[in-house]
Design an enzyme around this catalytic site. Sequence first.
Site, PDB file in Angstrom:
ATOM      1  N   ASP A  10      32.167  33.095 -41.905  1.00 32.92           N
ATOM      2  CA  ASP A  10      30.966  33.401 -41.120  1.00 32.92           C
ATOM      3  C   ASP A  10      31.231  33.123 -39.635  1.00 32.92           C
ATOM      4  O   ASP A  10      30.594  32.275 -39.041  1.00 32.92           O
ATOM      5  CB  ASP A  10      29.757  32.584 -41.634  1.00 32.92           C
ATOM      6  CG  ASP A  10      29.979  31.078 -41.595  1.00 32.92           C
ATOM      7  OD1 ASP A  10      31.145  30.627 -41.569  1.00 32.92           O
ATOM      8  OD2 ASP A  10      28.971  30.331 -41.582  1.00 32.92           O
ATOM      9  N   HIS A 242      36.223  21.491 -38.900  1.00 34.77           N
ATOM     10  CA  HIS A 242      35.824  21.848 -40.258  1.00 34.77           C
ATOM     11  C   HIS A 242      36.744  22.933 -40.850  1.00 34.77           C
ATOM     12  O   HIS A 242      37.653  22.635 -41.627  1.00 34.77           O
ATOM     13  CB  HIS A 242      34.374  22.325 -40.274  1.00 34.77           C
ATOM     14  CG  HIS A 242      33.395  21.280 -39.821  1.00 34.77           C
ATOM     15  ND1 HIS A 242      33.293  20.056 -40.428  1.00 34.77           N
ATOM     16  CD2 HIS A 242      32.478  21.277 -38.817  1.00 34.77           C
ATOM     17  CE1 HIS A 242      32.349  19.336 -39.836  1.00 34.77           C
ATOM     18  NE2 HIS A 242      31.841  20.053 -38.856  1.00 34.77           N
TER      19      HIS A 242
END
Length: 310
Positions: A10, A242
């Site tokens: 995303d 992340h």
Amino acid sequence: MSQKIIIDTDPGIDDTIAIMTALRSPELEVLGLTSIFGNATTEITTQNALRLVELEGHDSIPVARGCDVPLVMELESIASDVHGRDGMGNTNLPAPKGKTIDKSAVEFIIDTVHACPGEVTLIPVGPLTNIAVALKTDPSIANLIKKIVLMGGAVSVPGNISPVAEANIYHDAHAADIVMQASCPVVMVGLDVTEQVIMTPQFFDELFKAGNPATNLIRRILPVYQDYHDRFLGMGGSIHTHDPSAIAYLINPDLFTTKSVPVFVETERRCKGKTTADWHHQWEKRVETEVCLEVNSSGVLDLIKERLTK
Ligand code: BDR
Ligand code: CA
């Protein structure tokens, strides 16, 4: 031999760093990008995925558009204050030249896994909807996927989008619970390790000296993400690493310490998206997930820097 991977993503500022690292890593063969909502709508993240494969001439890599909404729950408001309204730090990048392939993300995942049985690793670094729909649509792929290495969840630290939930799991908790029951090996690269890997302003100074298309783009899109980490966590220009940590795991799993444990995902109310490790096997029987618990953070940072600056 390089590992065949599909990145389900995303993009997204840290997604961008992860994808750029993967595309510059000879150990990995990126078979395609599949898009998903999360950091922005699927419409926007798909355009960003196309921009990313075009940036350094990888535009032969297919981009397949993913699901627009979670499996069961409503799509929650998109976190434009974290990644910008455009998912790329409000930089209003020019439109990509290329188009998505005719297949949906789910079709692309299913067909690619069947074409290379036992060889394809899925790397979801966004909500897990596409992966869950693929597993539901064609359950036979579960035994043909080599591995799923996902960025998401937290078993020993608090959440980030809520006190108990990590954002990727939260945005489609039902999908995440399906993936945690898949029969193929599943590795969880969650906040337990990604918050230990911190990219500092000094790290970025060194990165940006490379001045290549990848580092120049990261330099442009980064400030919004730094602002978020500063406002929310007082990190003074540093960010958590992340999605790029999932790529680092693939390239060098020895940088991580893992433990195998059943993982359950809450799907309701305040605890929605919470990932619980059933360490003592007190709940119903479930396949185990390989959960990353410790990380050699300087090793991960050196690896990413090496790839992005060479
Ligand atoms: C995850 O959420 C998104 O904001 C990031 O891209 C990452 O995938 C971290 O919780
Ligand atoms: Ca992401």
